[in-house]
Design a protein around this motif. Sequence first.
Motif, PDB file in Angstrom:
ATOM      1  N   LYS A  12     -20.550  -9.538  -0.754  1.00  0.00           N
ATOM      2  CA  LYS A  12     -20.485  -9.961   0.640  1.00  0.00           C
ATOM      3  C   LYS A  12     -21.256 -11.275   0.796  1.00  0.00           C
ATOM      4  O   LYS A  12     -22.235 -11.521   0.106  1.00  0.00           O
ATOM      5  CB  LYS A  12     -21.102  -8.897   1.558  1.00  0.00           C
ATOM      6  N   ASN A  65     -12.800  -6.771  -3.141  1.00  0.00           N
ATOM      7  CA  ASN A  65     -13.023  -6.437  -1.737  1.00  0.00           C
ATOM      8  C   ASN A  65     -12.766  -7.673  -0.872  1.00  0.00           C
ATOM      9  O   ASN A  65     -13.190  -8.785  -1.218  1.00  0.00           O
ATOM     10  CB  ASN A  65     -14.474  -5.973  -1.541  1.00  0.00           C
ATOM     11  N   ASP A  66     -12.078  -7.483   0.231  1.00  0.00           N
ATOM     12  CA  ASP A  66     -12.007  -8.456   1.352  1.00  0.00           C
ATOM     13  C   ASP A  66     -11.113  -9.681   1.162  1.00  0.00           C
ATOM     14  O   ASP A  66     -10.802 -10.328   2.162  1.00  0.00           O
ATOM     15  CB  ASP A  66     -13.399  -9.028   1.714  1.00  0.00           C
ATOM     16  N   GLY A 111     -10.801  -3.899   5.061  1.00  0.00           N
ATOM     17  CA  GLY A 111     -11.314  -3.077   6.148  1.00  0.00           C
ATOM     18  C   GLY A 111     -10.608  -3.411   7.447  1.00  0.00           C
ATOM     19  O   GLY A 111      -9.725  -4.280   7.497  1.00  0.00           O
ATOM     20  N   ASP A 165     -10.928  -7.041   8.430  1.00  0.00           N
ATOM     21  CA  ASP A 165     -10.561  -8.003   7.380  1.00  0.00           C
ATOM     22  C   ASP A 165      -9.108  -8.442   7.587  1.00  0.00           C
ATOM     23  O   ASP A 165      -8.490  -8.144   8.605  1.00  0.00           O
ATOM     24  CB  ASP A 165     -10.742  -7.359   5.999  1.00  0.00           C
TER      25      ASP A 165
HETATM   26 MG   LIG Z   1     -14.290  -5.451   4.157  1.00  0.00          MG
END
Ligand SMILES: [Mg+2]
Length: 223
Positions: A49, A77-78, A94, A97
């Motif tokens: 992140k 992720n993301d 998510g 996102d």
């Molecule tokens: Mg995310």
Amino acid sequence: MAKGKPTQAEPACRLYLVTPPALEPAAFAPLLAEALDAGDVACVQLRLKDCPEDDIRRACDVLRPIAQERDVAFILNDHPRLAREAGCDGVHVGQTDTPYRDARKILGNDAIVGVTCHDSRHLAMIAGEEGADYVAFGAFFPTTTKTAEYKAEPELLSWWSELMEVPCVAIGGITAENCAPLVTAGADFLAVVNAVWGHPQGPGAGVRALNAAIGAALAGSAG
Ligand SMILES: [Mg+2]
Ligand SMILES: Cc1ncc(COP(=O)(O)OP(=O)(O)O)c(N)n1
Ligand SMILES: Cc1nc(C(=O)O)sc1CCOP(=O)(O)O
């Protein structure tokens, strides 16, 4: 992580490793190899992140082959576009996102696209109908890895797995000691950070402990 439900040759519940929040790729590489060589792991998610994209790309270049050489799916992720460019097997998105449909367009139908659904049946049904390869529910237990705003209960997993074909992932504070109710409720995958990377005897011991607990829970629920 092959697309779809585990086959008969695979356990009914498998480990899904999420990387620690911060890592230096060269130093983390042997720890990842140790974890993956310690037992069955379906998937590794690189989760960095607030990290520059160039750093994430470099981490993919170092860590992705370690997973893929062992037939373990490597998911980012993301960042769907970066996932495609860096040769990842898929992406996890998510609710705030890139939307699922956009991620799917970027990565194509062969990639794995998983979606966070918190504690929500509604979000999971939407994700499943749209074509997500898995839905993720959490957090099941208190976690020190991130501030979790939602609290999920094992019965969400039983409800989902009895009704739906799309696999479900359980996440949040999962350990070898507390995972049995999630396994018996029907989680297809247990996603963990601290129980593996923070294990006092190292990540290999973390993987062995979790797989032993999954095996015991499955054996207990078979009879
Ligand atoms: Mg995310
Ligand atoms: C397997 C899995 N489940 C849930 C999450 C959480 O995703 P999200 O809500 O987008 O939060 P961040 O992880 O991006 O902080 C996940 N990453 N993986
Ligand atoms: C990345 C993440 N997502 C969560 C969610 O509830 O959506 S909980 C979580 C952190 C999981 O780490 P640990 O296994 O150390 O608790």
